[in-house]
Write an enzyme that holds these catalytic residues in place. Structure first.
Site, PDB file in Angstrom:
ATOM      1  N   GLU A 440       0.818  -1.216   0.000  1.00 19.88           N
ATOM      2  CA  GLU A 440       0.000   0.000   0.000  1.00 19.88           C
ATOM      3  C   GLU A 440       0.850   1.263   0.000  1.00 19.88           C
ATOM      4  O   GLU A 440       0.336   2.374   0.112  1.00 19.88           O
ATOM      5  CB  GLU A 440      -0.983  -0.008   1.169  1.00 19.88           C
ATOM      6  CG  GLU A 440      -0.376  -0.241   2.531  1.00 19.88           C
ATOM      7  CD  GLU A 440      -1.426  -0.328   3.643  1.00 19.88           C
ATOM      8  OE1 GLU A 440      -2.596   0.024   3.427  1.00 19.88           O
ATOM      9  OE2 GLU A 440      -1.051  -0.753   4.760  1.00 19.88           O
ATOM     10  N   ASP A 464      -4.727   3.114   0.344  1.00 21.67           N
ATOM     11  CA  ASP A 464      -3.514   3.857   0.663  1.00 21.67           C
ATOM     12  C   ASP A 464      -2.575   3.941  -0.531  1.00 21.67           C
ATOM     13  O   ASP A 464      -1.922   4.958  -0.728  1.00 21.67           O
ATOM     14  CB  ASP A 464      -2.797   3.220   1.865  1.00 21.67           C
ATOM     15  CG  ASP A 464      -3.468   3.623   3.163  1.00 21.67           C
ATOM     16  OD1 ASP A 464      -3.730   4.827   3.324  1.00 21.67           O
ATOM     17  OD2 ASP A 464      -3.745   2.743   3.992  1.00 21.67           O
TER      18      ASP A 464
HETATM   19  C1  PEP Z   1      -6.048  -0.048   2.046  1.00 21.95           C
HETATM   20  O1  PEP Z   1      -5.251   0.848   2.346  1.00 21.95           O
HETATM   21  O2  PEP Z   1      -6.462  -0.250   0.897  1.00 21.95           O
HETATM   22  C2  PEP Z   1      -6.575  -0.937   3.100  1.00 21.95           C
HETATM   23  C3  PEP Z   1      -7.318  -1.979   2.805  1.00 21.95           C
HETATM   24  O3  PEP Z   1      -6.315  -0.613   4.389  1.00 21.95           O
HETATM   25  P1  PEP Z   1      -7.057   0.550   5.182  1.00 21.95           P
HETATM   26  O4  PEP Z   1      -8.201   1.037   4.339  1.00 21.95           O
HETATM   27  O5  PEP Z   1      -7.502  -0.020   6.472  1.00 21.95           O
HETATM   28  O6  PEP Z   1      -5.979   1.577   5.337  1.00 21.95           O
HETATM   29 MG    MG Z   2      -4.296   0.845   4.252  1.00 21.30          MG
END
Ligand code: PEP
Ligand code: MG
Length: 587
Positions: A440, A464
């Site tokens: 990410e 992210d």
């Molecule tokens: C993402 O970043 O795509 C993810 C699944 O984690 P979060 O949304 O919890 O940051």
């Molecule tokens: Mg994330």
């Protein structure tokens, strides 16, 4: 009864799908709204009197405070309360509150609150630094006056109404959203936030229809107005006509039937028309979603965001408590896998502990694995708990916010230490538990080849990955138009990670919101993604979409996508395929 006003449509961004009907309840920032209820014509003098008494009591308190502080610290310090007293003597404000009681026919504390909120918002939004500064004083006085209403016998206990309503708020934090009372809140709309904020993600996983980014509206919306919230298109319709209500009732019914139809696919595998198999799993934030996971036909849990459970305001749960929660997940998803993501605190989520200074850029700060590696005892407790639960089903461990190889190795070292300890203590665990990382951060995608040697799987966190690739804060609605899932740089990074995984014989999933976007499914199938993890509400339609696509056609399309120069070009290619293969899912 309130006078029927004209139908008004306020446009925001669709935060969570669904249609909700109900009277509005407005909650501005700063402090909670008092309870609101309608009054009869003959109760108006009574409410005016209640307002007067509350003001008197507040003035008395402020006077006493002023004397007390003057004695302790001198006249200068006492002046602040003099300024507070002046607010309560402002004739314009007082007249407005009395007029609001008469016009709105609402209880006095709510009329006071509503007038003060308009006033406060106007002060906060001015460019005059002096007025901005004074908003805090006004806020303070408001809270005092509201508290002083509370000795009435007829006081209601909760801040939010006890009837079903649609909540309109300046902002809701992820923890506000997590604790929403579903019995009464049918849906919510916020001025702040964007589609990829954790508030919106939580609304989707809790199945609460929501709209985000209805800029500037909190000031104008009147509590108790009738309203329809359309979480599919991001429309908040105030004072809807009978015709509009009928139209939306039909639409809600149609959606319900379509969902029933999709549920028939529950037992079917997620296989493309040319036999390519994809694992379709669910994202969860709370264990009470496990029933939904089963009902949706998911093949396990692809992402358990543990931070909402771990940091829900009370003390951090002990290793044993955590182990029993992870065991519940393992047993419920068995024989399928459940991937437990270690704590991802920080960013727009709940911080693990108050910092001595607020972080200037929380998303680039102390978040995810960075927190875990500096709070080793807590990290180890979580790892030991996951390992203990792994004796009861097929679990996976996943690290968030990995930026490079060093962090992966450091985190794995602590897993190894935890395993050695458990082994010595004769506590059973699965020694072959899969260990994976979230891809990410662009640097992790670029280093995917090296990282792949260290782990069993990748899960691409597109929420992210997009924000860090195109430098767009995922919760900032001012730049929301620049947050482009199909930006060529994002897709190329995803391609680099997926190729590296394949070369090293490990699997790749996508657990960001992109996995739940029907327009992007052809692209993900084309990339050769092995697993998609989505919110349970979206799972049946994603299954149907994958089952309508051909893997070879999608990977052919992918060649064009990877050389496409812009986001609209990429979106068009994937969308055209989606429209061709499953138009019925896209309305
Ligand atoms: C993402 O970043 O795509 C993810 C699944 O984690 P979060 O949304 O919890 O940051
Ligand atoms: Mg994330």
């Amino acid at each position: 009864m309130l006078p029927k006003e004209q139908e008004t449509i306020i446009q925001g961004s669709p935060g969570s799908p669904g249609i909700a009907f109900g009277p509005v309840h407005v909650e501005a920032r700063g402090f909670s709204a008092p309870d609101v209820y309608e009054i009869d014509e003959d109760q108006i003098p009574l409410e005016e009197e209640r307002f007067r008494l509350s003001l008197e009591k507040t003035k008395q308190e402020l006077d006493e405070l002023r004397n007390h502080i003057e004695k302790l610290s001198g006249e200068e310090e006492g002046k602040i309360f003099g300024a507070h007293l002046m607010i309560l003597e402002d004739r314009t404000l007082l007249t407005r509150v009395n007029q609001a009681i008469v016009k709105r026919k609402q209880n006095a504390e709510y009329a006071f609150y509503a007038v003060m909120q308009n006033f406060l918002e106007a002060m906060r939004r001015t460019n005059d630094p002096y007025l901005k500064e004074r908003a805090t004083d006004v806020d303070d006085v408001c809270q005092r006056v509201l508290r002083n209403f509370q000795h009435d016998d007829e006081r209601h206990d909760t801040n939010r109404p006890e009837h079903q309503h649609i909540l309109v708020a300046y902002d809701l934090s992820p923890s506000d959203t997590a604790s929403i009372d579903r019995k009464h809140v049918q849906g919510f709309a916020t001025e702040q936030g964007s589609v990829n904020s954790h508030t919106a993600i939580l609304a989707r996983s809790l199945g609460i229809p929501a709209i985000v980014g209805i800029e500037g509206s909190v000031i104008d919306i009147q509590t108790l107005s009738d309203c329809i919230l359309d979480g599919y298109t991001g429309k908040l319709i105030l004072n809807p006509s009978a015709h509009t209500v009928r139209k939306y009732q039909e639409r809600a019914e149609h959606k319900k039937l379509a969902r029933k139809e999709l549920e028939k696919l529950r037992e079917e595998k997620t296989t493309t028309t040319d036999g390519h198999r994809i694992t379709l799993s669910a994202n969860i934030e709370f264990t009470n979603e496990l029933t939904m996971v089963k009902e949706s036909g998911a093949e396990g849990v692809g992402l358990f965001r543990t931070e909402f459970y771990l940091l829900d305001g009370r003390e951090m749960p002990s290793e044993t408590d955590q182990a029993s929660v992870y065991t519940e997940v393992a047993e419920s998803t068995r024989p399928n896998q459940a991937i437990i993501r270690t704590l991802d605190a920080g960013g727009d989520k709940i911080p693990i502990e108050p910092l001595s200074q607020p972080e200037p850029n929380p998303f680039l700060g102390w978040r995810g694995i960075r927190v875990s590696l500096t709070r080793k005892t807590l990290f180890k407790e979580q790892l030991r708990a996951i390992l203990r639960a792994s004796a009861h089903g097929k679990l996976g461990i996943m690290f968030p916010m990995i930026s490079g190889l060093r962090e992966v190795r450091a985190a794995k070292e602590i897993v190894k230490e935890s395993m050695d300890e458990l082994h010595k203590e004769d506590i059973p665990f699965d020694p072959d538990i899969e260990i994976g990382v979230m891809i990410e951060i662009p640097s992790a995608a670029m280093m995917a080849g090296e990282i792949a040697r260290e782990v069993d799987f990748f899960s691409i966190g597109t929420n992210d990955l997009i924000q860090y690739t195109v430098a767009v804060d995922r919760v900032n609605h001012y730049v929301a138009h620049l947050y482009k899932p199909t930006h060529p740089a994002v897709i190329r990074l995803m391609n680099i990670a997926t190729r590296a995984a394949k070369e090293h014989g490990i699997w790749t999933g996508v657990c960001g919101e992109m996995a739940a976007d029907l327009m992007i499914t052809p692209l993900l199938v084309g990339l050769g993604i092995d697993e998609l993890s989505v919110g349970t509400h979206k799972l049946p339609s994603i299954k149907k979409a994958v089952r309508s696509l051909s893997q070879s056609e999608c990977s052919e399309m992918m060649k064009e996508i990877l050389s496409a120069p812009s986001s609209p070009d990429i979106s068009a290619l994937s969308e055209n395929m989606a429209k061709l293969k499953y138009p019925e899912l896209l309305d």
